[in-house]
Design an enzyme around this catalytic site. Structure first.
Site, mmCIF file in Angstrom:
data_model
loop_
_atom_site.group_PDB
_atom_site.id
_atom_site.type_symbol
_atom_site.label_atom_id
_atom_site.label_comp_id
_atom_site.label_asym_id
_atom_site.label_seq_id
_atom_site.Cartn_x
_atom_site.Cartn_y
_atom_site.Cartn_z
ATOM 1 N N TYR A 33 0.829 -1.202 0.000
ATOM 2 C CA TYR A 33 0.000 0.000 0.000
ATOM 3 C C TYR A 33 0.863 1.252 0.000
ATOM 4 O O TYR A 33 2.073 1.195 0.236
ATOM 5 C CB TYR A 33 -0.957 -0.002 1.200
ATOM 6 C CG TYR A 33 -0.327 0.365 2.528
ATOM 7 C CD1 TYR A 33 0.510 -0.515 3.207
ATOM 8 C CD2 TYR A 33 -0.546 1.618 3.105
ATOM 9 C CE1 TYR A 33 1.084 -0.173 4.417
ATOM 10 C CE2 TYR A 33 0.024 1.974 4.325
ATOM 11 C CZ TYR A 33 0.840 1.061 4.967
ATOM 12 O OH TYR A 33 1.421 1.412 6.168
ATOM 13 N N ARG A 99 -8.536 -19.786 -0.744
ATOM 14 C CA ARG A 99 -7.422 -19.687 0.213
ATOM 15 C C ARG A 99 -6.403 -20.813 0.034
ATOM 16 O O ARG A 99 -6.733 -21.992 0.188
ATOM 17 C CB ARG A 99 -7.963 -19.705 1.642
ATOM 18 C CG ARG A 99 -6.876 -19.450 2.682
ATOM 19 C CD ARG A 99 -7.431 -19.436 4.091
ATOM 20 N NE ARG A 99 -6.378 -19.120 5.047
ATOM 21 C CZ ARG A 99 -5.511 -20.018 5.511
ATOM 22 N NH1 ARG A 99 -5.586 -21.273 5.112
ATOM 23 N NH2 ARG A 99 -4.570 -19.665 6.370
ATOM 24 N N HIS A 101 -1.880 -20.967 0.475
ATOM 25 C CA HIS A 101 -0.694 -20.135 0.686
ATOM 26 C C HIS A 101 0.087 -19.905 -0.616
ATOM 27 O O HIS A 101 0.654 -18.837 -0.823
ATOM 28 C CB HIS A 101 0.230 -20.761 1.738
ATOM 29 C CG HIS A 101 -0.340 -20.691 3.129
ATOM 30 N ND1 HIS A 101 -1.495 -21.342 3.500
ATOM 31 C CD2 HIS A 101 0.080 -20.034 4.230
ATOM 32 C CE1 HIS A 101 -1.755 -21.101 4.766
ATOM 33 N NE2 HIS A 101 -0.817 -20.306 5.240
ATOM 34 N N LYS A 147 6.364 -1.904 2.080
ATOM 35 C CA LYS A 147 5.154 -1.329 2.679
ATOM 36 C C LYS A 147 3.980 -2.287 2.469
ATOM 37 O O LYS A 147 3.121 -2.067 1.604
ATOM 38 C CB LYS A 147 4.902 0.057 2.067
ATOM 39 C CG LYS A 147 4.077 0.967 2.960
ATOM 40 C CD LYS A 147 4.227 2.402 2.547
ATOM 41 C CE LYS A 147 3.255 3.346 3.246
ATOM 42 N NZ LYS A 147 3.285 3.346 4.689
ATOM 43 N N GLU A 180 11.620 2.982 14.785
ATOM 44 C CA GLU A 180 10.665 3.987 14.300
ATOM 45 C C GLU A 180 9.385 3.841 15.094
ATOM 46 O O GLU A 180 9.270 2.945 15.940
ATOM 47 C CB GLU A 180 10.411 3.804 12.797
ATOM 48 C CG GLU A 180 9.828 2.440 12.443
ATOM 49 C CD GLU A 180 9.591 2.232 10.953
ATOM 50 O OE1 GLU A 180 9.428 3.215 10.212
ATOM 51 O OE2 GLU A 180 9.558 1.060 10.527
HETATM 52 N N1 PDD Z 1 2.669 5.211 7.289
HETATM 53 N N2 PDD Z 1 7.233 4.155 9.137
HETATM 54 C C1 PDD Z 1 6.108 3.412 9.077
HETATM 55 C C2 PDD Z 1 6.080 2.085 9.765
HETATM 56 C C3 PDD Z 1 4.991 3.891 8.370
HETATM 57 O O1 PDD Z 1 3.875 3.134 8.290
HETATM 58 C C4 PDD Z 1 5.052 5.175 7.752
HETATM 59 C C5 PDD Z 1 3.893 5.728 6.971
HETATM 60 C C6 PDD Z 1 6.239 5.918 7.868
HETATM 61 C C7 PDD Z 1 6.402 7.275 7.254
HETATM 62 O O2 PDD Z 1 6.470 7.200 5.854
HETATM 63 P P1 PDD Z 1 6.010 8.410 4.916
HETATM 64 O O3 PDD Z 1 6.783 9.603 5.335
HETATM 65 O O4 PDD Z 1 6.354 7.950 3.558
HETATM 66 O O5 PDD Z 1 4.521 8.599 5.141
HETATM 67 C C8 PDD Z 1 7.316 5.369 8.559
HETATM 68 C C9 PDD Z 1 1.452 5.597 6.603
HETATM 69 C C10 PDD Z 1 1.201 7.050 6.615
HETATM 70 C C11 PDD Z 1 0.311 4.771 7.166
HETATM 71 O O6 PDD Z 1 0.524 3.585 7.360
HETATM 72 O O7 PDD Z 1 -0.788 5.289 7.360
#
Ligand code: PDD
Length: 285
Positions: A33, A99, A101, A147, A180
């Site tokens: 995403y 479903r 895997h 992501k 983070e």
């Molecule tokens: N999340 N780290 C994580 C784990 C994140 O999910 C996100 C962003 C960031 C910051 O990334 P960016 O600056 O590209 O938004 C760092 C989005 C906003 C979310 O999951 O809603």
């Protein structure tokens, strides 16, 4: 105009959008995403988000997905919703199949979901006063640079923070390395310089993080992309988190211990000002 959804190109109000119960995103979290915010009618750093999307798709072996038509759909839906401040969410999953895997064979098309919603501005009081966080053991998988929609550990950590009256959780490795927050990157300030975890497989390489580093360095603010531990975090002059929906948010307390006197500091304010200034200069109305 309303908030809108598009599921494989079919546009509807968000509440009426539908996806199969066999969608692999729903069953396995088998998808990726992006979240992109708009400023003054333009999507902020759209190309950078698309480049990260390409990397995420390749990492989960969906290299066959073409991004250009999806980007066109996003732009179309964004323009059609015509919201003054919008948040565009894109989710691409490995499609619909019973479903199993193993990847579906033959590979059917992916499921592409786009929503355009109103952005709720971050509470000014939080920006002015800062927020408290907890630390939380990082129990995520080993490729959080991708992501993916697999965000259960992030949801659990966020809720653990809320349950303790805090805003967010900061992921910390078993060795005490600060990574983070649950949906934002983290910076610590010490002696006028900034520290942030390097972009390896243990953090998501944030678009906001990268832009802030790019803006800080020419202003003489030293940024070190180096690992640091919880003791360093607790002894920092300032801590702040950054992201698409978070922007630059000061953290004034971690695990009940005040950071930098328990007040937001000048570097967080400066970084937010640099970002805002850059936006005003680079995003036409
Ligand atoms: N999340 N780290 C994580 C784990 C994140 O999910 C996100 C962003 C960031 C910051 O990334 P960016 O600056 O590209 O938004 C760092 C989005 C906003 C979310 O999951 O809603």
């Amino acid at each position: 105009m309303p908030e809108l959804a598009a599921v494989n190109g079919r546009i509807s109000p968000i509440d009426e959008a539908k996806i199969s119960i066999n969608d692999r995103g729903m069953v396995f979290g088998d998808g990726v995403y992006e979240v992109i915010a708009s400023y003054r009618g333009r999507l902020f750093l759209f190309d950078e988000h698309l480049r990260r999307l390409r990397r995420s798709l390749d990492a989960i072996r969906m290299e066959y997905v073409e991004i250009e038509p999806i980007a066109e759909q996003m732009n179309y839906l964004f323009e059609r919703a015509a919201l003054p401040r919008a948040k565009v969410y894109l989710q691409i999953t490995r499609g619909t199949a019973p479903r199993d895997h193993a990847f579906p064979v033959p590979t059917r098309g992916p499921n592409v979901i786009i929503t355009v919603r109103e952005v709720h501005e971050i509470d000014q009081a939080k920006l002015d006063r800062g927020v408290a966080c907890i630390t939380h053991r990082d129990i995520r998988w080993g490729r959080v640079d991708v992501k993916t929609t697999n965000l259960l550990p992030n949801c659990l950590a966020k809720q653990a923070a809320l349950d303790r009256g805090c805003f967010d959780a900061i992921f910390v490795s078993g060795e005490g390395i600060v990574r983070e927050a649950t949906s934002a990157n983290l910076f610590a300030a010490k002696n006028g310089g900034l520290w942030t975890h390097p972009t390896d497989e243990r953090i998501l390489g944030g678009i906001t993080r990268a832009k802030l580093i790019e803006l800080a360095r020419p202003k003489g603010i030293e940024v070190r992309e180096e690992k640091f531990d919880v003791d360093f975090l607790l002894g920092a002059d300032e801590v702040f988190i950054t992201g698409t929906t978070t922007e630059v948010l000061p953290i004034i307390n971690v695990d009940g211990r005040p950071i930098g006197g328990g007040k937001p500091g000048p570097l967080a304010r400066r970084m937010l000002a640099l970002l805002t200034e850059w936006l005003l200069m680079n995003v036409d109305s």
